[in-house]
Design a protein around this motif. Structure first.
Motif, PDB file in Angstrom:
ATOM      1  N   ASP A  61       0.816  -1.210   0.000  1.00  0.00           N
ATOM      2  CA  ASP A  61       0.000   0.000   0.000  1.00  0.00           C
ATOM      3  C   ASP A  61       0.851   1.262   0.000  1.00  0.00           C
ATOM      4  O   ASP A  61       2.028   1.243   0.398  1.00  0.00           O
ATOM      5  CB  ASP A  61      -0.889   0.059   1.256  1.00  0.00           C
ATOM      6  CG  ASP A  61      -1.956  -1.017   1.291  1.00  0.00           C
ATOM      7  OD1 ASP A  61      -2.416  -1.444   0.215  1.00  0.00           O
ATOM      8  OD2 ASP A  61      -2.326  -1.428   2.412  1.00  0.00           O
ATOM      9  N   LEU A  62       0.214   2.357  -0.395  1.00  0.00           N
ATOM     10  CA  LEU A  62       0.721   3.701  -0.163  1.00  0.00           C
ATOM     11  C   LEU A  62      -0.228   4.372   0.821  1.00  0.00           C
ATOM     12  O   LEU A  62      -1.445   4.415   0.586  1.00  0.00           O
ATOM     13  CB  LEU A  62       0.776   4.510  -1.461  1.00  0.00           C
ATOM     14  CG  LEU A  62       1.669   3.991  -2.586  1.00  0.00           C
ATOM     15  CD1 LEU A  62       1.623   4.948  -3.773  1.00  0.00           C
ATOM     16  CD2 LEU A  62       3.101   3.810  -2.107  1.00  0.00           C
ATOM     17  N   VAL A  68      -5.530   5.303   2.146  1.00  0.00           N
ATOM     18  CA  VAL A  68      -4.680   4.166   1.794  1.00  0.00           C
ATOM     19  C   VAL A  68      -5.000   3.720   0.379  1.00  0.00           C
ATOM     20  O   VAL A  68      -6.164   3.527   0.025  1.00  0.00           O
ATOM     21  CB  VAL A  68      -4.889   2.994   2.778  1.00  0.00           C
ATOM     22  CG1 VAL A  68      -4.012   1.805   2.388  1.00  0.00           C
ATOM     23  CG2 VAL A  68      -4.598   3.434   4.208  1.00  0.00           C
ATOM     24  N   GLU A  69      -3.955   3.543  -0.442  1.00  0.00           N
ATOM     25  CA  GLU A  69      -4.112   3.058  -1.811  1.00  0.00           C
ATOM     26  C   GLU A  69      -3.350   1.753  -1.975  1.00  0.00           C
ATOM     27  O   GLU A  69      -2.197   1.645  -1.544  1.00  0.00           O
ATOM     28  CB  GLU A  69      -3.538   4.058  -2.813  1.00  0.00           C
ATOM     29  CG  GLU A  69      -4.189   5.405  -2.859  1.00  0.00           C
ATOM     30  CD  GLU A  69      -3.479   6.292  -3.865  1.00  0.00           C
ATOM     31  OE1 GLU A  69      -3.804   6.200  -5.067  1.00  0.00           O
ATOM     32  OE2 GLU A  69      -2.590   7.051  -3.455  1.00  0.00           O
ATOM     33  N   THR A  70      -3.966   0.782  -2.612  1.00  0.00           N
ATOM     34  CA  THR A  70      -3.284  -0.471  -2.908  1.00  0.00           C
ATOM     35  C   THR A  70      -2.349  -0.279  -4.097  1.00  0.00           C
ATOM     36  O   THR A  70      -2.731   0.319  -5.108  1.00  0.00           O
ATOM     37  CB  THR A  70      -4.305  -1.574  -3.234  1.00  0.00           C
ATOM     38  OG1 THR A  70      -5.152  -1.770  -2.102  1.00  0.00           O
ATOM     39  CG2 THR A  70      -3.601  -2.883  -3.570  1.00  0.00           C
ATOM     40  N   VAL A  71      -1.131  -0.764  -3.964  1.00  0.00           N
ATOM     41  CA  VAL A  71      -0.167  -0.683  -5.062  1.00  0.00           C
ATOM     42  C   VAL A  71      -0.568  -1.675  -6.144  1.00  0.00           C
ATOM     43  O   VAL A  71      -0.768  -2.863  -5.880  1.00  0.00           O
ATOM     44  CB  VAL A  71       1.262  -0.981  -4.570  1.00  0.00           C
ATOM     45  CG1 VAL A  71       2.224  -1.108  -5.751  1.00  0.00           C
ATOM     46  CG2 VAL A  71       1.723   0.117  -3.615  1.00  0.00           C
ATOM     47  N   LYS A  72      -0.686  -1.178  -7.361  1.00  0.00           N
ATOM     48  CA  LYS A  72      -1.023  -2.018  -8.502  1.00  0.00           C
ATOM     49  C   LYS A  72       0.228  -2.255  -9.345  1.00  0.00           C
ATOM     50  O   LYS A  72       1.060  -1.367  -9.503  1.00  0.00           O
ATOM     51  CB  LYS A  72      -2.098  -1.354  -9.359  1.00  0.00           C
ATOM     52  CG  LYS A  72      -3.397  -1.050  -8.616  1.00  0.00           C
ATOM     53  CD  LYS A  72      -4.085  -2.318  -8.144  1.00  0.00           C
ATOM     54  CE  LYS A  72      -5.429  -2.002  -7.504  1.00  0.00           C
ATOM     55  NZ  LYS A  72      -6.098  -3.232  -6.999  1.00  0.00           N
ATOM     56  N   LEU A  81       7.588  -1.264  -7.317  1.00  0.00           N
ATOM     57  CA  LEU A  81       6.656  -0.148  -7.150  1.00  0.00           C
ATOM     58  C   LEU A  81       6.965   0.926  -8.179  1.00  0.00           C
ATOM     59  O   LEU A  81       8.100   1.409  -8.271  1.00  0.00           O
ATOM     60  CB  LEU A  81       6.774   0.435  -5.737  1.00  0.00           C
ATOM     61  CG  LEU A  81       6.049   1.766  -5.476  1.00  0.00           C
ATOM     62  CD1 LEU A  81       4.549   1.628  -5.710  1.00  0.00           C
ATOM     63  CD2 LEU A  81       6.323   2.256  -4.059  1.00  0.00           C
ATOM     64  N   ASN A  82       5.933   1.303  -8.936  1.00  0.00           N
ATOM     65  CA  ASN A  82       6.031   2.415  -9.889  1.00  0.00           C
ATOM     66  C   ASN A  82       4.620   2.966 -10.041  1.00  0.00           C
ATOM     67  O   ASN A  82       3.852   2.522 -10.884  1.00  0.00           O
ATOM     68  CB  ASN A  82       6.597   1.938 -11.228  1.00  0.00           C
ATOM     69  CG  ASN A  82       6.920   3.093 -12.159  1.00  0.00           C
ATOM     70  OD1 ASN A  82       6.350   4.178 -12.051  1.00  0.00           O
ATOM     71  ND2 ASN A  82       7.841   2.865 -13.090  1.00  0.00           N
ATOM     72  N   THR A  92       3.841   6.964   3.187  1.00  0.00           N
ATOM     73  CA  THR A  92       4.413   5.748   3.762  1.00  0.00           C
ATOM     74  C   THR A  92       4.125   4.579   2.833  1.00  0.00           C
ATOM     75  O   THR A  92       2.961   4.271   2.559  1.00  0.00           O
ATOM     76  CB  THR A  92       3.823   5.457   5.152  1.00  0.00           C
ATOM     77  OG1 THR A  92       4.036   6.576   6.009  1.00  0.00           O
ATOM     78  CG2 THR A  92       4.477   4.226   5.768  1.00  0.00           C
ATOM     79  N   ILE A  93       5.181   3.955   2.333  1.00  0.00           N
ATOM     80  CA  ILE A  93       5.043   2.738   1.536  1.00  0.00           C
ATOM     81  C   ILE A  93       5.005   1.564   2.514  1.00  0.00           C
ATOM     82  O   ILE A  93       5.841   1.473   3.419  1.00  0.00           O
ATOM     83  CB  ILE A  93       6.225   2.572   0.565  1.00  0.00           C
ATOM     84  CG1 ILE A  93       6.419   3.831  -0.281  1.00  0.00           C
ATOM     85  CG2 ILE A  93       6.027   1.345  -0.324  1.00  0.00           C
ATOM     86  CD1 ILE A  93       7.746   3.858  -1.028  1.00  0.00           C
TER      87      ILE A  93
END
Length: 264
Positions: A61-62, A68-72, A81-82, A92-93
Motif C-alpha cells: 500500500d501507499l 490508503v491506496e493499494t499498489v497495482k 513499485l512504480n 508511507t510505503i
C-alpha cells in the motif's frame, strides 16, 4: 530515551542476517510524479532486488494523509513499485510478505542468529523444550515501511496496523533531526520495551555503518542520523510455536523495518 549500545563499521560476514527493506529510487518527488521503489533482501544494505509478485505479499500500500491506496502492478515488474500516489505530503510505503519457512541444519547458525538479533533466551528455551539441534525450523515474515516526500513532504508517519512495525515519531523531510530521529517499535499495537533496534546507515560514498540501540519503557529509541544519508531501522520479534508434527516450525520471527533518507 536514547540508548546507543554499539557502533560497528561495515564488515562483510557470512553470518549476517538477511534484512528485508524497501528502497525508493528517490525520497523527494514532485506532485504527480510516480514513486519508484525496489524491494530488497540482503545484508548490510546490499541485496537482491525482487519483482512485483502478488503471491509473495499480503499487503502492498501507499499511505497518505488522504487515505490508503493499494499498489497495482504486473507480475514481474521491477522495480516492484512504480505508481503515482493520489495524495501529497509524507507518503508511507507499506509491504508485508507472506509467511516463509527456513530450516537451520547447523545449530551454530541458529545460535548466531539469535545472538545477533538479541533473543539468546530462545537458545536455552529450544533445549529446554527437548528439541533437537540437527534441524531447527522457523517461520518468518517481513513487515516493511518506507517514508518518502511528495510535494512539500508535510505530514506524519503513523501506525498502519501491521503485526509488528516501526513508527517514525518525526518527519525526516521537514523536522529538525539534529538530536536524532525518534522511533517507536510495536507488536500487535503495543510498544515493545527494552528490545534491540538495529540501524543501518549508508552515506553518499556507499560506506555502511551499523549501530545498535535499545527501546525505553514506551518502546521508543532515538537513532542518530546525518544529512545526505540513507537509513534502515530494523527490529525482530521472536515467538515460540508449538510443535505437533515434524514439519511444524518451532519458532516464528517477525521482521519490522523502516527506511528513509535525511536531506542534505
Amino acid at each position: 530515551m536514547k540508548s546507543l549500545i554499539a557502533a560497528l563499521v561495515f564488515l562483510a560476514t557470512p553470518l549476517a542476517a538477511h534484512e528485508f527493506w524497501i528502497e525508493p529510487q528517490a525520497f523527494d518527488y514532485a506532485e504527480g510524479a510516480p514513486i519508484v521503489a525496489d524491494i530488497l533482501v540482503g545484508s548490510e544494505l546490499k541485496g537482491a532486488k525482487y519483482s512485483y509478485n502478488e503471491l509473495n505479499f499480503t499487503r502492498f500500500d501507499l499511505v497518505t494523509g488522504d487515505g490508503v491506496e493499494t499498489v497495482k502492478g504486473r507480475a514481474g515488474d521491477r522495480p516492484a513499485l512504480n505508481m503515482v500516489p493520489s495524495g501529497t505530503g509524507l507518503v508511507t510505503i507499506v509491504h508485508v510478505t507472506r509467511d516463509y519457512s527456513l530450516i537451520y541444519r547447523e545449530w551454530e547458525l541458529f545460535v548466531n542468529f539469535c545472538t545477533h538479533k538479541d533473543f539468546t533466551w530462545a537458545i536455552d528455551r529450544h533445549l529446554e523444550r527437548g528439541l533437537g539441534q540437527e534441524r531447527v525450523q522457523e517461520r518468518y515474515s517481513r513487515h516493511a515501511k518506507s517514508l518518502v516526500a511528495v510535494g512539500d513532504g508535510a505530514g506524519a508517519d503513523r501506525e498502519v496496523g501491521l503485526l509488528t512495525e516501526i513508527v517514525a515519531l518525526a518527519n525526516p523531510y521537514t523536522d529538525d533531526l539534529s538530536g536524532g530521529l525518534p522511533v517507536q517499535v510495536l507488536y500487535q499495537g503495543t510498544p515493545r520495551a527494552d528490545v534491540q533496534v538495529e540501524l543501518f546507515e549508508r552515506n553518499a560514498a556507499g560506506e555502511v555503518a551499523i549501530r545498535l540501540y535499545r527501546t525505553d519503557a514506551e518502546g521508543r529509541a532515538v537513532v542518530d542520523v546525518s544529512p545526505g544519508n540513507f537509513y534502515l531501522v530494523d527490529a525482530v520479534v521472536m515467538l515460540e510455536r508449538e510443535v505437533m508434527a515434524e514439519t511444524d516450525p518451532a519458532w516464528e520471527s517477525l521482521w519490522a523495518s523502516l527506511t528513509f533518507a535525511v536531506p542534505r
